[in-house]
Design an enzyme around this catalytic site. Structure first.
Site, PDB file in Angstrom:
ATOM      1  N   ASP A  74       0.840  -1.197   0.000  1.00  0.00           N
ATOM      2  CA  ASP A  74       0.000   0.000   0.000  1.00  0.00           C
ATOM      3  C   ASP A  74       0.881   1.255   0.000  1.00  0.00           C
ATOM      4  O   ASP A  74       1.884   1.312   0.716  1.00  0.00           O
ATOM      5  CB  ASP A  74      -0.876  -0.032   1.267  1.00  0.00           C
ATOM      6  CG  ASP A  74      -2.035   0.947   1.209  1.00  0.00           C
ATOM      7  OD1 ASP A  74      -2.470   1.296   0.095  1.00  0.00           O
ATOM      8  OD2 ASP A  74      -2.511   1.350   2.290  1.00  0.00           O
ATOM      9  N   HIS A  75       0.496   2.248  -0.791  1.00  0.00           N
ATOM     10  CA  HIS A  75       1.157   3.561  -0.774  1.00  0.00           C
ATOM     11  C   HIS A  75       2.678   3.538  -0.896  1.00  0.00           C
ATOM     12  O   HIS A  75       3.369   4.216  -0.123  1.00  0.00           O
ATOM     13  CB  HIS A  75       0.781   4.344   0.492  1.00  0.00           C
ATOM     14  CG  HIS A  75      -0.621   4.891   0.448  1.00  0.00           C
ATOM     15  ND1 HIS A  75      -0.992   5.957  -0.349  1.00  0.00           N
ATOM     16  CD2 HIS A  75      -1.743   4.502   1.102  1.00  0.00           C
ATOM     17  CE1 HIS A  75      -2.280   6.195  -0.174  1.00  0.00           C
ATOM     18  NE2 HIS A  75      -2.768   5.333   0.683  1.00  0.00           N
ATOM     19  N   HIS A 171      -8.132   9.832   4.917  1.00  0.00           N
ATOM     20  CA  HIS A 171      -7.548   8.737   5.697  1.00  0.00           C
ATOM     21  C   HIS A 171      -7.852   8.969   7.179  1.00  0.00           C
ATOM     22  O   HIS A 171      -7.959  10.099   7.632  1.00  0.00           O
ATOM     23  CB  HIS A 171      -6.031   8.690   5.485  1.00  0.00           C
ATOM     24  CG  HIS A 171      -5.624   8.080   4.171  1.00  0.00           C
ATOM     25  ND1 HIS A 171      -4.901   8.756   3.231  1.00  0.00           N
ATOM     26  CD2 HIS A 171      -5.831   6.847   3.663  1.00  0.00           C
ATOM     27  CE1 HIS A 171      -4.678   7.965   2.191  1.00  0.00           C
ATOM     28  NE2 HIS A 171      -5.232   6.797   2.431  1.00  0.00           N
ATOM     29  N   GLY A 172      -7.951   7.904   7.925  1.00  0.00           N
ATOM     30  CA  GLY A 172      -8.214   8.023   9.362  1.00  0.00           C
ATOM     31  C   GLY A 172      -9.709   8.083   9.635  1.00  0.00           C
ATOM     32  O   GLY A 172     -10.538   7.950   8.728  1.00  0.00           O
ATOM     33  N   HIS A 199      -9.882   4.816  -0.766  1.00  0.00           N
ATOM     34  CA  HIS A 199      -9.078   4.815   0.456  1.00  0.00           C
ATOM     35  C   HIS A 199      -9.826   5.610   1.518  1.00  0.00           C
ATOM     36  O   HIS A 199     -10.586   6.514   1.198  1.00  0.00           O
ATOM     37  CB  HIS A 199      -7.723   5.499   0.213  1.00  0.00           C
ATOM     38  CG  HIS A 199      -6.786   4.676  -0.617  1.00  0.00           C
ATOM     39  ND1 HIS A 199      -5.500   4.419  -0.219  1.00  0.00           N
ATOM     40  CD2 HIS A 199      -6.947   4.057  -1.802  1.00  0.00           C
ATOM     41  CE1 HIS A 199      -4.899   3.677  -1.144  1.00  0.00           C
ATOM     42  NE2 HIS A 199      -5.753   3.448  -2.124  1.00  0.00           N
ATOM     43  N   GLY A 200      -9.543   5.280   2.769  1.00  0.00           N
ATOM     44  CA  GLY A 200     -10.116   6.081   3.849  1.00  0.00           C
ATOM     45  C   GLY A 200     -11.616   5.886   3.968  1.00  0.00           C
ATOM     46  O   GLY A 200     -12.379   6.836   4.073  1.00  0.00           O
ATOM     47  N   SER A 202     -13.228   4.500   6.395  1.00  0.00           N
ATOM     48  CA  SER A 202     -13.688   4.333   7.782  1.00  0.00           C
ATOM     49  C   SER A 202     -14.781   5.325   8.187  1.00  0.00           C
ATOM     50  O   SER A 202     -15.630   5.009   9.001  1.00  0.00           O
ATOM     51  CB  SER A 202     -12.502   4.442   8.751  1.00  0.00           C
ATOM     52  OG  SER A 202     -11.614   3.377   8.523  1.00  0.00           O
ATOM     53  N   ASN A 221     -10.348   0.314   0.978  1.00  0.00           N
ATOM     54  CA  ASN A 221      -9.275   0.203   1.972  1.00  0.00           C
ATOM     55  C   ASN A 221      -9.757   0.566   3.368  1.00  0.00           C
ATOM     56  O   ASN A 221     -10.379   1.616   3.556  1.00  0.00           O
ATOM     57  CB  ASN A 221      -8.123   1.149   1.617  1.00  0.00           C
ATOM     58  CG  ASN A 221      -7.306   0.669   0.443  1.00  0.00           C
ATOM     59  OD1 ASN A 221      -7.690  -0.273  -0.249  1.00  0.00           O
ATOM     60  ND2 ASN A 221      -6.174   1.309   0.234  1.00  0.00           N
TER      61      ASN A 221
HETATM   62 CO    CO Z   1      -4.554   5.059   1.480  1.00  0.00          CO
END
Ligand code: CO
Ligand code: CO
Length: 286
Positions: A74-75, A171-172, A199-200, A202, A221
């Site tokens: 990843d990344h 992210h987060g 991504h991100g 959550s 992700n």
């Molecule tokens: Co990411």
């Protein structure tokens, strides 16, 4: 894996793993549901566990699993790290050139595609900037969103197999609800033939996430939610003031496996074979 998921209007969750416990949790949740999954281990994870040790654990878990388990870098931002992970046996890599200007991102991503494809490894790249730090929960504001016509040109010129798009996620775990730009996603989908990646995820609400999956997002992700479950389990165990390391490990695995299972089910995984007796055979958390 991603093409098949998209054809079935599902998505594959990809979980960041930092340790043996998080690796075991994700792989067992997938095996339990007989559902494909991706385990991600990149620079952020290597800082604590070392690249060689963590990669060996994740690859071994993937090989032994009763489900299709992809092992993904990843990344990555540097070619040497991409090469090292291909050498170790990763099945896919992400090259993140989102901090570069467009032409430099095209050049770097094309280079990674050439080397990865020669080794049978598929490539995810990123266009637009997904805000926030990968390994901490503090979030920032929105980054630069992905422009559809740019995404079309980028995928055409680089030959990447999947594209991470910036459509409003961070992210987060963000302090306010994340609103996805689904109209923008639809425009990107109309111009870009490869599976899209978020991504991100959550902080994204379920309805919005499922709408994004219906619009061609085939990989989602997760990092922050699994970490939160992990630390929560450790905190509870520490309050009990026990020196039983194995009990702490198992509590952490169980907490993370529950999160992984929820995400697998949410994204359309989980073709549970009721005649299967693997639950009875399983010793670990399920
Ligand atoms: Co990411
Ligand atoms: Co089960």
């Amino acid at each position: 894996m991603l093409l098949e998921a998209r054809a079935q209007a599902r998505a594959i969750p990809a979980f960041t793993s930092y340790t043996l416990e998080s690796t075991r949790a994700v792989v067992e949740a997938a095996a339990c549901l007989r559902s494909p999954v991706i385990v991600q281990a990149g620079s952020g994870s290597f800082r604590g566990s070392s690249r060689e040790m963590l990669a060996a654990a994740v690859l071994a878990a993937a090989r032994a699993a009763d489900a299709a388990v992809g092992v993904h870098l990843d990344h990555a931002t540097q070619l040497p790290e991409v090469r090292a992970c291909i050498e170790l046996g990763y099945s896919s890599v992400m090259i993140d050139g989102s901090r570069l200007d467009f032409e430099s991102n095209v050049a770097l991503s094309s280079r990674v595609v050439a080397e990865s494809h020669a080794a049978g490894v598929w490539v995810e790249a990123e266009l637009g900037a997904i805000a926030g730090d990968e390994d901490v929960s503090a979030s920032t504001g929105r980054g630069e969103l992905t422009a559809p016509w740019r995404a079309e040109e980028f995928v055409e010129r680089t030959g990447v197999d999947a594209l991470a798009v910036a459509i409003g996620t961070v992210h987060g775990i963000p302090d306010r609800p994340v609103v996805l730009d689904l109209g923008l996603l639809e425009q990107i989908r109309a111009l870009v033939p490869v599976p899209l990646v978020i991504h991100g995820a959550s902080g994204v609400d379920t309805e919005q996430l499922l709408a994004a999956v219906a619009l061609g997002v085939a990989k989602v992700n997760y990092n922050a939610e699994l970490r939160r479950a992990y630390i929560g389990a450790l905190r509870t165990a520490l309050i009990q003031d026990s020196d039983d390391v194995v009990a702490v490990q198992l509590a952490a695995v169980a907490a993370m496996a529950a999160v992984a299972r929820d995400k697998l089910l949410l994204l359309g995984g989980g073709h549970v074979d009721v005649s299967s007796n693997h639950h009875r055979d399983q010793k670990g958390p399920s």
